[in-house]
Design an enzyme around this catalytic site. Structure first.
Site, short mmCIF file in Angstrom:
data_model
loop_
_atom_site.label_atom_id
_atom_site.label_comp_id
_atom_site.label_asym_id
_atom_site.label_seq_id
_atom_site.Cartn_x
_atom_site.Cartn_y
_atom_site.Cartn_z
N GLU A 110 28.84 25.70 46.85
CA GLU A 110 30.20 25.90 47.38
C GLU A 110 30.22 26.94 48.48
O GLU A 110 29.38 27.84 48.50
CB GLU A 110 31.11 26.46 46.28
CG GLU A 110 31.30 25.57 45.10
CD GLU A 110 32.10 26.28 44.02
OE1 GLU A 110 32.20 25.70 42.94
OE2 GLU A 110 32.59 27.41 44.25
N CYS B 230 32.64 32.85 52.59
CA CYS B 230 31.89 33.32 51.43
C CYS B 230 30.81 32.26 51.14
O CYS B 230 31.13 31.10 50.89
CB CYS B 230 32.86 33.49 50.26
SG CYS B 230 32.04 33.97 48.75
N CYS C 84 22.58 30.24 39.19
CA CYS C 84 22.23 31.66 39.17
C CYS C 84 21.54 32.01 37.86
O CYS C 84 21.88 31.48 36.82
CB CYS C 84 23.48 32.51 39.37
SG CYS C 84 23.08 34.26 39.52
N CYS D 235 26.17 36.65 34.45
CA CYS D 235 27.32 37.57 34.30
C CYS D 235 28.41 36.83 33.50
O CYS D 235 28.72 35.67 33.78
CB CYS D 235 27.84 38.00 35.66
SG CYS D 235 26.57 38.83 36.62
N CYS E 73 31.52 35.02 35.10
CA CYS E 73 31.28 34.25 36.32
C CYS E 73 31.03 32.78 36.01
O CYS E 73 30.16 32.45 35.20
CB CYS E 73 30.09 34.85 37.07
SG CYS E 73 29.56 33.86 38.47
N GLY F 268 24.98 32.30 43.26
CA GLY F 268 23.63 32.85 43.39
C GLY F 268 23.61 34.33 43.67
O GLY F 268 24.62 34.94 44.01
N GLU F 269 22.42 34.90 43.51
CA GLU F 269 22.20 36.33 43.76
C GLU F 269 21.36 36.43 45.04
O GLU F 269 20.17 36.09 45.04
CB GLU F 269 21.47 36.95 42.55
CG GLU F 269 20.80 38.27 42.79
CD GLU F 269 21.70 39.36 43.35
OE1 GLU F 269 22.72 39.71 42.73
OE2 GLU F 269 21.37 39.89 44.42
N SER G 132 26.07 40.81 48.71
CA SER G 132 26.63 41.34 47.46
C SER G 132 25.63 41.09 46.32
O SER G 132 25.21 39.97 46.09
CB SER G 132 27.94 40.62 47.16
OG SER G 132 28.44 41.06 45.92
N SER H 77 28.12 44.74 42.72
CA SER H 77 29.09 44.39 41.68
C SER H 77 28.92 45.35 40.52
O SER H 77 27.94 45.26 39.79
CB SER H 77 28.83 42.96 41.19
OG SER H 77 28.97 42.08 42.24
N LEU H 78 29.87 46.24 40.35
CA LEU H 78 29.71 47.31 39.35
C LEU H 78 30.43 46.95 38.05
O LEU H 78 29.83 46.88 36.99
CB LEU H 78 30.24 48.61 39.95
CG LEU H 78 29.79 49.89 39.27
CD1 LEU H 78 28.28 50.03 39.26
CD2 LEU H 78 30.41 51.10 39.97
N HIS H 79 31.73 46.85 38.11
CA HIS H 79 32.59 46.38 37.01
C HIS H 79 32.72 47.30 35.80
O HIS H 79 33.61 47.10 34.98
CB HIS H 79 32.18 44.97 36.52
CG HIS H 79 32.02 43.99 37.64
ND1 HIS H 79 32.98 43.80 38.60
CD2 HIS H 79 30.99 43.17 37.98
CE1 HIS H 79 32.56 42.90 39.48
NE2 HIS H 79 31.35 42.52 39.12
N ASN I 116 39.77 36.66 37.70
CA ASN I 116 40.21 35.29 37.95
C ASN I 116 39.78 34.44 36.76
O ASN I 116 38.61 34.23 36.54
CB ASN I 116 39.53 34.84 39.25
CG ASN I 116 40.02 33.51 39.75
OD1 ASN I 116 40.79 32.84 39.07
ND2 ASN I 116 39.57 33.14 40.92
N CYS J 149 33.93 31.96 42.55
CA CYS J 149 32.67 31.27 42.82
C CYS J 149 32.21 30.41 41.65
O CYS J 149 32.27 30.80 40.51
CB CYS J 149 31.61 32.27 43.27
SG CYS J 149 30.36 32.73 42.13
S1 SF4 Z 1 28.37 37.21 39.49
FE1 SF4 Z 1 26.76 36.72 40.97
S2 SF4 Z 1 24.89 37.46 40.00
FE2 SF4 Z 1 26.41 37.31 38.36
S3 SF4 Z 1 26.13 35.25 37.50
FE3 SF4 Z 1 27.71 35.09 39.10
S4 SF4 Z 1 26.60 34.47 40.95
FE4 SF4 Z 1 25.09 35.28 39.48
#
Ligand code: SF4
Length: 370
Positions: free
Chosen positions: A104, A117, A124, A128, A131, A172-173, A204, A227-229, A303, A362
């Site tokens: 996407e 984006c 991935c 997380c 996500c 993805g990372e 990111s 990405s801290l959170h 979200n 995402c």
């Molecule tokens: S937030 Fe980023 S690193 Fe974490 S699972 Fe989703 S795509 Fe992967």
């Protein structure tokens, strides 16, 4: 049915010419008996004009075009699905890759800039828990040509000059696909291609320390976002499991080192989740963690991932969200959290989620189509 895992189902014997850096293209042209300056012409045809075939490159001699055609191909994504948000114009695209996998990209129009984006991988590895991309696992890295093609495909719909910024915050990372992402970034930056300033591109990461250390040695001044959170290891390990390998103490030390050697600012992304990470105590812990670090914090409300649960009930895919669907906090909680950070001297901006009516988070469109 899930698409097969394959690097290339089509054009097995040819690589996409868009996966070549300008230097690599110059070397390839030399091998084919062409002049190296033709690399600039080919870059312009590929990225400024967006041709679909070598035959359209009319200022390249026919003989050289034939040789290029025999060795390379030009990837084109098919748009499988798209959605456009009525309130804010955010547009989301689901692309079918040449091996039938999907990724996407999201187009985010704003008053003074338009951002895409981008995804960097099919799926991935990092799991997380909030996500959507995590719930279907990892398939493969995207090639540089595929990352570039995400922008080309969006640009076929929007005028060239409209895209000003790129963020690697899609599926993805990016630091896990470091070489391909950096190669694409160099082409985005090239004046004969997209001419997007390095500082207009943001990588990111969920906190891959080796990637942060590599990035700080790059000459290109790309922006870094982490990405801290949560400022609490126990909570963060549940939200971002890679925290067990790279805990906060080490991550923030790597961030401090990054800022020291690059003199650039880091952005920390902080998704607010009701009852998880947005109390006064959480704000105080975050302010302590970031004390003295040149950075800014972006907060955004969680979200909710609607489709994950729908799909899972039908297909029995394991989902970390099942036991705990996160939700965004109330306006009052957000205001108190942001105020507490500001009072503690943290440079914080609260952002309104975009494209909520089209599930622009995402991975959500990809899941809905599988
Ligand atoms: S937030 Fe980023 S690193 Fe974490 S699972 Fe989703 S795509 Fe992967």
């Amino acid at each position: 049915m899930r698409p097969p895992i394959s690097e290339k189902l089509l054009h097995m014997d040819k690589i996409d010419i868009k996966s070549l850096s300008k230097e690599e293209l110059e070397a390839a042209l030399k091998d084919l008996g062409g002049e190296t300056y033709r690399a600039r012409q080919i870059f312009r045809w590929l990225y400024k004009i967006g041709v679909k075939s070598f035959d359209e490159m009319t200022d390249i001699p026919a003989g050289l075009r034939q040789k290029l055609k025999a060795k390379f191909h030009i990837t084109h994504f098919t748009i499988l699905d798209s959605k456009r948000s009525a309130p804010d114009g955010t547009a989301k695209y689901l692309f079918k890759l040449e091996d039938a996998n999907t990724v996407e990209a999201v187009f985010l129009p704003e008053e003074r800039r338009n951002t895409i984006c981008l995804s960097s991988q099919v799926g991935c590895k990092y799991g997380c828990s909030f996500c959507a991309s995590a719930s279907l696992g990892f398939v493969r890295n995207l090639e540089p040509s595929e990352i570039l093609e995400e922008v080309m495909a969006v640009r076929r719909i929007y005028p060239v000059s409209a895209i000003t910024n790129l963020v690697f915050m899609g599926i993805g990372e990016p630091l896990d696909n470091y070489d391909n992402v950096m190669k694409a970034i160099r082409i985005f930056n090239d004046k004969d291609a997209f001419n997007i300033g390095a500082r207009k591109m943001t990588i990111s990461t969920c906190g891959l320390i080796p990637g942060i250390e590599r990035l700080k040695r790059e000459a290109l001044q790309v922006e870094l976002s982490v990405s801290l959170h949560s400022a609490d290891d126990e909570v963060r390990s549940k939200l971002v499991p890679i925290n067990k390998k790279y805990p906060l103490k080490n991550l923030i030390a790597a961030c401090r080192e990054y800022v020291k050697s690059t003199n650039r600012i880091i952005t920390f992304e902080y998704t607010l989740m009701e009852g998880v990470n947005c109390s006064n105590k959480d704000a105080a812990a975050l302010a302590r963690l970031l004390k003295g670090l040149k950075c800014k914090v972006n907060t955004i409300s969680c979200n909710r991932i609607r489709q994950v649960r729908n799909i899972e009930s039908a297909r029995m895919i394991p989902n970390p969200m099942r036991s705990r669907p996160y939700s965004g906090p109330s306006e009052k909680t957000i205001a108190l959290f942001v105020k507490a950070l500001k009072t503690a001297g943290v440079n914080v901006t609260h952002r309104r989620p975009k494209g909520e009516d089209i599930d622009a988070g995402c991975g959500q469109l990809r899941i809905a189509k599988l």
